[in-house]
Design a protein around this motif. Sequence first.
Motif, PDB file in Angstrom:
ATOM      1  N   PHE A  12       0.914  -1.420  -0.019  1.00 14.27           N
ATOM      2  CA  PHE A  12      -0.200   0.056  -0.042  1.00 14.27           C
ATOM      3  C   PHE A  12       0.958   1.202   0.053  1.00 14.27           C
ATOM      4  CE2 PHE A  12      -2.144   3.325   2.190  1.00 14.27           C
ATOM      5  CZ  PHE A  12      -3.418   3.481   1.533  1.00 14.27           C
ATOM      6  N   SER A  15       1.510   3.947  -3.528  1.00 12.20           N
ATOM      7  CA  SER A  15       0.659   5.118  -3.127  1.00 12.20           C
ATOM      8  C   SER A  15       0.538   6.197  -4.213  1.00 12.20           C
ATOM      9  CB  SER A  15       1.013   5.684  -1.905  1.00 12.20           C
ATOM     10  OG  SER A  15       2.268   5.960  -1.825  1.00 12.20           O
ATOM     11  N   TRP A  38      -1.794   5.083  -7.054  1.00 17.43           N
ATOM     12  CA  TRP A  38      -2.907   5.491  -6.809  1.00 17.43           C
ATOM     13  C   TRP A  38      -3.173   6.884  -7.404  1.00 17.43           C
ATOM     14  CZ3 TRP A  38      -6.578   3.129  -2.954  1.00 17.43           C
ATOM     15  CH2 TRP A  38      -6.266   1.863  -2.710  1.00 17.43           C
ATOM     16  N   LEU A  43     -13.280   4.747  -7.477  1.00 13.63           N
ATOM     17  CA  LEU A  43     -13.150   3.171  -6.853  1.00 13.63           C
ATOM     18  C   LEU A  43     -14.617   2.565  -7.222  1.00 13.63           C
ATOM     19  CD1 LEU A  43     -11.419   3.375  -3.491  1.00 13.63           C
ATOM     20  CD2 LEU A  43     -10.506   2.447  -5.560  1.00 13.63           C
ATOM     21  N   SER A  53     -16.996  -0.620  -5.878  1.00 15.62           N
ATOM     22  CA  SER A  53     -16.999  -1.591  -4.692  1.00 15.62           C
ATOM     23  C   SER A  53     -18.316  -2.713  -5.378  1.00 15.62           C
ATOM     24  CB  SER A  53     -17.458  -0.980  -3.464  1.00 15.62           C
ATOM     25  OG  SER A  53     -18.734  -0.101  -3.457  1.00 15.62           O
ATOM     26  N   PHE A  75     -12.895  -3.852  -3.333  1.00 11.29           N
ATOM     27  CA  PHE A  75     -12.594  -2.377  -3.921  1.00 11.29           C
ATOM     28  C   PHE A  75     -11.950  -2.788  -5.027  1.00 11.29           C
ATOM     29  CE2 PHE A  75     -13.395  -1.652   0.541  1.00 11.29           C
ATOM     30  CZ  PHE A  75     -14.241  -0.561   0.544  1.00 11.29           C
ATOM     31  N   LYS A  76     -12.017  -1.982  -6.249  1.00 12.01           N
ATOM     32  CA  LYS A  76     -11.200  -1.907  -7.530  1.00 12.01           C
ATOM     33  C   LYS A  76     -11.038  -0.501  -8.060  1.00 12.01           C
ATOM     34  CE  LYS A  76     -12.133  -6.853  -9.241  1.00 12.01           C
ATOM     35  NZ  LYS A  76     -12.635  -7.290 -10.474  1.00 12.01           N
ATOM     36  N   PHE A  77     -10.046  -0.264  -8.776  1.00  9.02           N
ATOM     37  CA  PHE A  77     -10.258   1.017  -9.603  1.00  9.02           C
ATOM     38  C   PHE A  77     -11.233   0.599 -10.449  1.00  9.02           C
ATOM     39  CE2 PHE A  77      -5.840   1.891  -8.029  1.00  9.02           C
ATOM     40  CZ  PHE A  77      -6.139   2.891  -7.516  1.00  9.02           C
ATOM     41  N   ASP A 103      -5.957  -2.790 -11.797  1.00 12.43           N
ATOM     42  CA  ASP A 103      -7.454  -2.328 -11.086  1.00 12.43           C
ATOM     43  C   ASP A 103      -7.548  -3.131  -9.863  1.00 12.43           C
ATOM     44  OD1 ASP A 103      -7.272  -4.693 -12.886  1.00 12.43           O
ATOM     45  OD2 ASP A 103      -9.611  -4.924 -12.635  1.00 12.43           O
ATOM     46  N   PRO A 128      -6.630  -1.869  -5.394  1.00 17.81           N
ATOM     47  CA  PRO A 128      -7.337  -1.311  -4.033  1.00 17.81           C
ATOM     48  C   PRO A 128      -7.747  -2.554  -3.221  1.00 17.81           C
ATOM     49  CG  PRO A 128      -8.090   0.024  -5.813  1.00 17.81           C
ATOM     50  CD  PRO A 128      -7.201  -1.411  -6.292  1.00 17.81           C
ATOM     51  N   GLN A 129      -7.613  -3.855  -3.666  1.00 17.31           N
ATOM     52  CA  GLN A 129      -7.748  -4.744  -2.728  1.00 17.31           C
ATOM     53  C   GLN A 129      -6.795  -5.069  -1.644  1.00 17.31           C
ATOM     54  OE1 GLN A 129      -8.746  -8.120  -5.363  1.00 17.31           O
ATOM     55  NE2 GLN A 129      -9.855  -6.606  -6.497  1.00 17.31           N
ATOM     56  N   LEU A 175      -6.415  -3.258   0.387  1.00 12.01           N
ATOM     57  CA  LEU A 175      -7.272  -2.555   1.709  1.00 12.01           C
ATOM     58  C   LEU A 175      -7.949  -3.683   2.181  1.00 12.01           C
ATOM     59  CD1 LEU A 175      -8.776   0.736   0.195  1.00 12.01           C
ATOM     60  CD2 LEU A 175      -6.693   0.391   1.963  1.00 12.01           C
TER      61      LEU A 175
END
Length: 365
Positions: A189, A193, A196, A212, A214, A228-230, A266, A269-270, A272
Amino acid sequence: PLKYAIHASAIIKYWLIFALISLPLRFGFRTMQKALLRRGIGQRRTLIMGVNQRGIRAEQEILDHDQQGFDVVGFVRSNDDPVFTPPSGLNIIGAENEIRNLILQNQVSDVVLALEKPEHERVMSAINNINGTPVSIRIVPDLYEVISGLARTGQLYGLPLLDINLNITTFYNRIFKRLLDLVIATAGFIVTSPVWLLVAAAIKIDTRGPILYSQMRVGLNNREFKIFKFRSMIDNAEAMTGPVWAREADQRITSVGRLLRRFRLDEIPQLLNIMKGDMSLVGPRPERPYFVDQLINEYPFYHRRHRVRPGLSGWAQIKRPYDSDLEDVRQKLKYDFFYIESLSFSLDLTIILNTIWVVLSGKGR
């Protein structure tokens, strides 16, 4: 020329010393192990399902090789046992429909399936009756393809067995794997960053809608969570169609989204989800509840995927492309079952390294 040379006599000398030390230690260990097994310490309490010739042969092999540590608690009659007069003294303790209670009451750790006709549906039915109990299953097979892709092969001194390990709550899976997930996901993460920010800007410039995306997925122990994904598709992509799988030439995928999918960006974000504990770095990919309901009806063993945390990547993902229909899922199930059966640090490391190659090479779809 080498400054120091190792003479053949020195190699032989060290080999002899090693052999003189290791052989007595091995002999002593095996002697102690056999002594403990004779006292009932470390024995694996075993049920045999199948009151027939195959079951009796399996018991005889176990009794003849007691150093393997199997202790036969008794026999369970299967639903399709033939008309058969068992030998006197055969300990029949119940029937197949009672097997869950028998396993728990007798503290059984292993079940040997010695079915008269171990065909696909019959084996799956028997395993389904046992699933959910803390045992390993060993099948006396007729055909290996009965559970191809699901089990490991082994033998008990000439008796071929197919092993299914339903007890996957190992130290690695319960504790160490979770610690690795936290450390690597947190570091990932931080390192990603800047990515992102770049991806967020590209999505906003390309199309209107949120950065994002979801979606509800099914995870460990059938618990639903939000993944979560882009966003790689147009906003509200399923407003007209309802839940459907994305296809390679899907018109809903945006220009930036196609690039994100190719390099698997994409999925970033997973990280998280991994830090929250919903997912792991490696495991079967989580599916949507809508499709899970369909897949469980189509493949009764599908729910076995929910006994481990779903993963950011998995064995199936590095071997096959994104799912586009039920046939893709069917093919991936073989890989998912293999992963669950063989779950280990070395396999996880192999998958992680292969995933990095997929991302860097742009082989994602």
